[in-house]
Design a protein around this motif. Sequence first.
Motif, PDB file in Angstrom:
ATOM      1  N   ASP A 167       0.864  -1.185   0.000  1.00 52.29           N
ATOM      2  CA  ASP A 167       0.000   0.000   0.000  1.00 52.29           C
ATOM      3  C   ASP A 167       0.897   1.231   0.000  1.00 52.29           C
ATOM      4  OD1 ASP A 167      -1.832   2.003   0.364  1.00 52.29           O
ATOM      5  OD2 ASP A 167      -2.566   1.297   2.303  1.00 52.29           O
ATOM      6  N   PHE A 168       0.913   1.926  -1.146  1.00 52.06           N
ATOM      7  CA  PHE A 168       1.775   3.090  -1.307  1.00 52.06           C
ATOM      8  C   PHE A 168       0.988   4.394  -1.253  1.00 52.06           C
ATOM      9  CE2 PHE A 168       4.200  -0.077  -4.020  1.00 52.06           C
ATOM     10  CZ  PHE A 168       5.098  -0.391  -3.012  1.00 52.06           C
ATOM     11  N   THR A 169      -0.207   4.403  -0.718  1.00 46.87           N
ATOM     12  CA  THR A 169      -1.062   5.593  -0.757  1.00 46.87           C
ATOM     13  C   THR A 169      -0.519   6.754   0.073  1.00 46.87           C
ATOM     14  OG1 THR A 169      -2.442   4.696   1.009  1.00 46.87           O
ATOM     15  CG2 THR A 169      -3.173   4.309  -1.261  1.00 46.87           C
ATOM     16  N   GLN A 170       0.347   6.481   1.042  1.00 44.50           N
ATOM     17  CA  GLN A 170       0.854   7.554   1.895  1.00 44.50           C
ATOM     18  C   GLN A 170       2.365   7.751   1.758  1.00 44.50           C
ATOM     19  OE1 GLN A 170      -0.471   7.163   5.920  1.00 44.50           O
ATOM     20  NE2 GLN A 170      -2.599   7.433   5.375  1.00 44.50           N
ATOM     21  N   LEU A 171       2.910   7.386   0.601  1.00 40.94           N
ATOM     22  CA  LEU A 171       4.350   7.559   0.396  1.00 40.94           C
ATOM     23  C   LEU A 171       4.782   9.009   0.551  1.00 40.94           C
ATOM     24  CD1 LEU A 171       5.515   5.241  -2.525  1.00 40.94           C
ATOM     25  CD2 LEU A 171       6.202   5.196  -0.139  1.00 40.94           C
ATOM     26  N   SER A 172       3.948   9.934   0.115  1.00 40.44           N
ATOM     27  CA  SER A 172       4.312  11.347   0.206  1.00 40.44           C
ATOM     28  C   SER A 172       4.423  11.819   1.657  1.00 40.44           C
ATOM     29  CB  SER A 172       3.301  12.208  -0.553  1.00 40.44           C
ATOM     30  OG  SER A 172       2.027  12.083   0.035  1.00 40.44           O
ATOM     31  N   LYS A 173       3.847  11.070   2.577  1.00 39.47           N
ATOM     32  CA  LYS A 173       3.940  11.399   4.009  1.00 39.47           C
ATOM     33  C   LYS A 173       5.034  10.593   4.697  1.00 39.47           C
ATOM     34  CE  LYS A 173      -0.975  12.448   4.288  1.00 39.47           C
ATOM     35  NZ  LYS A 173      -2.257  12.025   4.855  1.00 39.47           N
ATOM     36  N   GLY A 174       5.802   9.824   3.901  1.00 38.42           N
ATOM     37  CA  GLY A 174       6.879   9.018   4.470  1.00 38.42           C
ATOM     38  C   GLY A 174       6.398   7.720   5.074  1.00 38.42           C
ATOM     39  N   LYS A 175       5.304   7.144   4.528  1.00 40.49           N
ATOM     40  CA  LYS A 175       4.747   5.905   5.069  1.00 40.49           C
ATOM     41  C   LYS A 175       4.402   4.940   3.940  1.00 40.49           C
ATOM     42  CE  LYS A 175       2.500   8.389   8.820  1.00 40.49           C
ATOM     43  NZ  LYS A 175       1.241   8.723   9.461  1.00 40.49           N
ATOM     44  N   ALA A 176       4.588   3.655   4.203  1.00 45.29           N
ATOM     45  CA  ALA A 176       4.167   2.592   3.290  1.00 45.29           C
ATOM     46  C   ALA A 176       3.756   1.395   4.146  1.00 45.29           C
ATOM     47  CB  ALA A 176       5.294   2.208   2.345  1.00 45.29           C
ATOM     48  N   GLU A 177       2.934   0.523   3.595  1.00 47.46           N
ATOM     49  CA  GLU A 177       2.486  -0.675   4.318  1.00 47.46           C
ATOM     50  C   GLU A 177       2.482  -1.868   3.385  1.00 47.46           C
ATOM     51  OE1 GLU A 177      -0.627   1.149   7.590  1.00 47.46           O
ATOM     52  OE2 GLU A 177      -1.421   0.075   5.873  1.00 47.46           O
ATOM     53  N   ILE A 178       2.615  -3.025   3.997  1.00 46.10           N
ATOM     54  CA  ILE A 178       2.385  -4.282   3.290  1.00 46.10           C
ATOM     55  C   ILE A 178       1.291  -4.975   4.088  1.00 46.10           C
ATOM     56  CG2 ILE A 178       3.370  -6.427   2.464  1.00 46.10           C
ATOM     57  CD1 ILE A 178       6.126  -4.959   2.772  1.00 46.10           C
ATOM     58  N   VAL A 179       0.214  -5.351   3.406  1.00 51.87           N
ATOM     59  CA  VAL A 179      -0.976  -5.840   4.080  1.00 51.87           C
ATOM     60  C   VAL A 179      -1.346  -7.227   3.564  1.00 51.87           C
ATOM     61  CG1 VAL A 179      -3.395  -5.337   4.565  1.00 51.87           C
ATOM     62  CG2 VAL A 179      -1.799  -3.463   4.210  1.00 51.87           C
ATOM     63  N   ALA A 180      -1.661  -8.136   4.479  1.00 47.63           N
ATOM     64  CA  ALA A 180      -2.257  -9.426   4.135  1.00 47.63           C
ATOM     65  C   ALA A 180      -3.733  -9.305   4.486  1.00 47.63           C
ATOM     66  CB  ALA A 180      -1.606 -10.568   4.903  1.00 47.63           C
ATOM     67  N   GLU A 181      -4.596  -9.206   3.478  1.00 49.97           N
ATOM     68  CA  GLU A 181      -6.002  -8.906   3.713  1.00 49.97           C
ATOM     69  C   GLU A 181      -6.872 -10.131   4.014  1.00 49.97           C
ATOM     70  OE1 GLU A 181      -6.847  -6.627   0.172  1.00 49.97           O
ATOM     71  OE2 GLU A 181      -6.621  -4.783   1.324  1.00 49.97           O
ATOM     72  N   ALA A 182      -6.356 -11.329   3.856  1.00 53.01           N
ATOM     73  CA  ALA A 182      -7.142 -12.521   4.175  1.00 53.01           C
ATOM     74  C   ALA A 182      -7.530 -12.474   5.653  1.00 53.01           C
ATOM     75  CB  ALA A 182      -6.352 -13.791   3.878  1.00 53.01           C
ATOM     76  N   SER A 183      -8.782 -12.770   5.936  1.00 52.95           N
ATOM     77  CA  SER A 183      -9.279 -12.653   7.318  1.00 52.95           C
ATOM     78  C   SER A 183      -8.547 -13.574   8.284  1.00 52.95           C
ATOM     79  CB  SER A 183     -10.778 -12.946   7.354  1.00 52.95           C
ATOM     80  OG  SER A 183     -11.018 -14.266   6.897  1.00 52.95           O
ATOM     81  N   TYR A 184      -8.001 -14.672   7.784  1.00 53.32           N
ATOM     82  CA  TYR A 184      -7.338 -15.634   8.659  1.00 53.32           C
ATOM     83  C   TYR A 184      -5.821 -15.430   8.723  1.00 53.32           C
ATOM     84  CZ  TYR A 184      -6.651 -17.897   4.125  1.00 53.32           C
ATOM     85  OH  TYR A 184      -6.328 -18.161   2.815  1.00 53.32           O
ATOM     86  N   ALA A 185      -5.296 -14.394   8.104  1.00 53.22           N
ATOM     87  CA  ALA A 185      -3.849 -14.141   8.103  1.00 53.22           C
ATOM     88  C   ALA A 185      -3.258 -14.055   9.510  1.00 53.22           C
ATOM     89  CB  ALA A 185      -3.538 -12.886   7.300  1.00 53.22           C
ATOM     90  N   PRO A 186      -3.909 -13.368  10.473  1.00 52.52           N
ATOM     91  CA  PRO A 186      -3.329 -13.327  11.826  1.00 52.52           C
ATOM     92  C   PRO A 186      -3.235 -14.707  12.474  1.00 52.52           C
ATOM     93  CG  PRO A 186      -5.093 -11.706  11.618  1.00 52.52           C
ATOM     94  CD  PRO A 186      -5.107 -12.536  10.377  1.00 52.52           C
ATOM     95  N   PHE A 187      -4.174 -15.591  12.163  1.00 51.84           N
ATOM     96  CA  PHE A 187      -4.161 -16.926  12.759  1.00 51.84           C
ATOM     97  C   PHE A 187      -3.016 -17.759  12.200  1.00 51.84           C
ATOM     98  CE2 PHE A 187      -8.824 -15.830  12.588  1.00 51.84           C
ATOM     99  CZ  PHE A 187      -8.852 -15.312  13.862  1.00 51.84           C
ATOM    100  N   VAL A 188      -2.664 -17.536  10.942  1.00 47.17           N
ATOM    101  CA  VAL A 188      -1.522 -18.232  10.345  1.00 47.17           C
ATOM    102  C   VAL A 188      -0.228 -17.653  10.919  1.00 47.17           C
ATOM    103  CG1 VAL A 188      -0.282 -18.731   8.200  1.00 47.17           C
ATOM    104  CG2 VAL A 188      -2.782 -18.764   8.221  1.00 47.17           C
ATOM    105  N   GLU A 189      -0.132 -16.339  10.953  1.00 46.81           N
ATOM    106  CA  GLU A 189       1.094 -15.669  11.428  1.00 46.81           C
ATOM    107  C   GLU A 189       1.364 -15.932  12.909  1.00 46.81           C
ATOM    108  OE1 GLU A 189       4.466 -13.088  11.314  1.00 46.81           O
ATOM    109  OE2 GLU A 189       3.322 -13.925   9.674  1.00 46.81           O
TER     110      GLU A 189
END
Length: 152
Positions: free
Chosen positions: A63-85
């Motif tokens: 997610d590069f939507t806030q690069l101009s503010k010095g921020k970026a994210e990498i997102v796992a959107e699957a609902s069960y991603a936290p349970f795997v991680e």
Amino acid sequence: MVRVKVEAQNLDWLLNAAAGKRALSEGLGAFALSLFRSIHRVIDEGKAFTPRTGHLQQSIRPDFTQLSKGKAEIVAEASYAPFVEFGTRPHLIRPRKRQSLRWATDEGYVFAKLVRHPGSKPYPFFRTAIKEGLEEAKKEFVQAFLKALRRE
């Protein structure tokens, strides 16, 4: 949802200059993209878990939507991603809309009003990828940052 946030802190002076803002944005973008590739590499090589359907891996996006503010994210959107991680603790599974749970076995269907799930162990695909890919991501940041500054 699981997310990794990449944020440049205490660099307001750099963000105020147009050249610095552009260079920082390109550097952070390269850094986040490198970590994104590292996450996919860890999953593809089976270092964290073996994907069954590919849905979790396909749900990972930068997610590069806030690069101009010095921020970026990498997102796992699957609902069960936290349970795997992070894994799960032992828990009870109860039916939500029906009177019983049902699943198929070789002998036929099994019905139960309650299942005591033993929990699942964590398969840290994000943490593993970050540990393995951090040095490469730093190099990519510096290269992109300096390249953007040279263009100015």
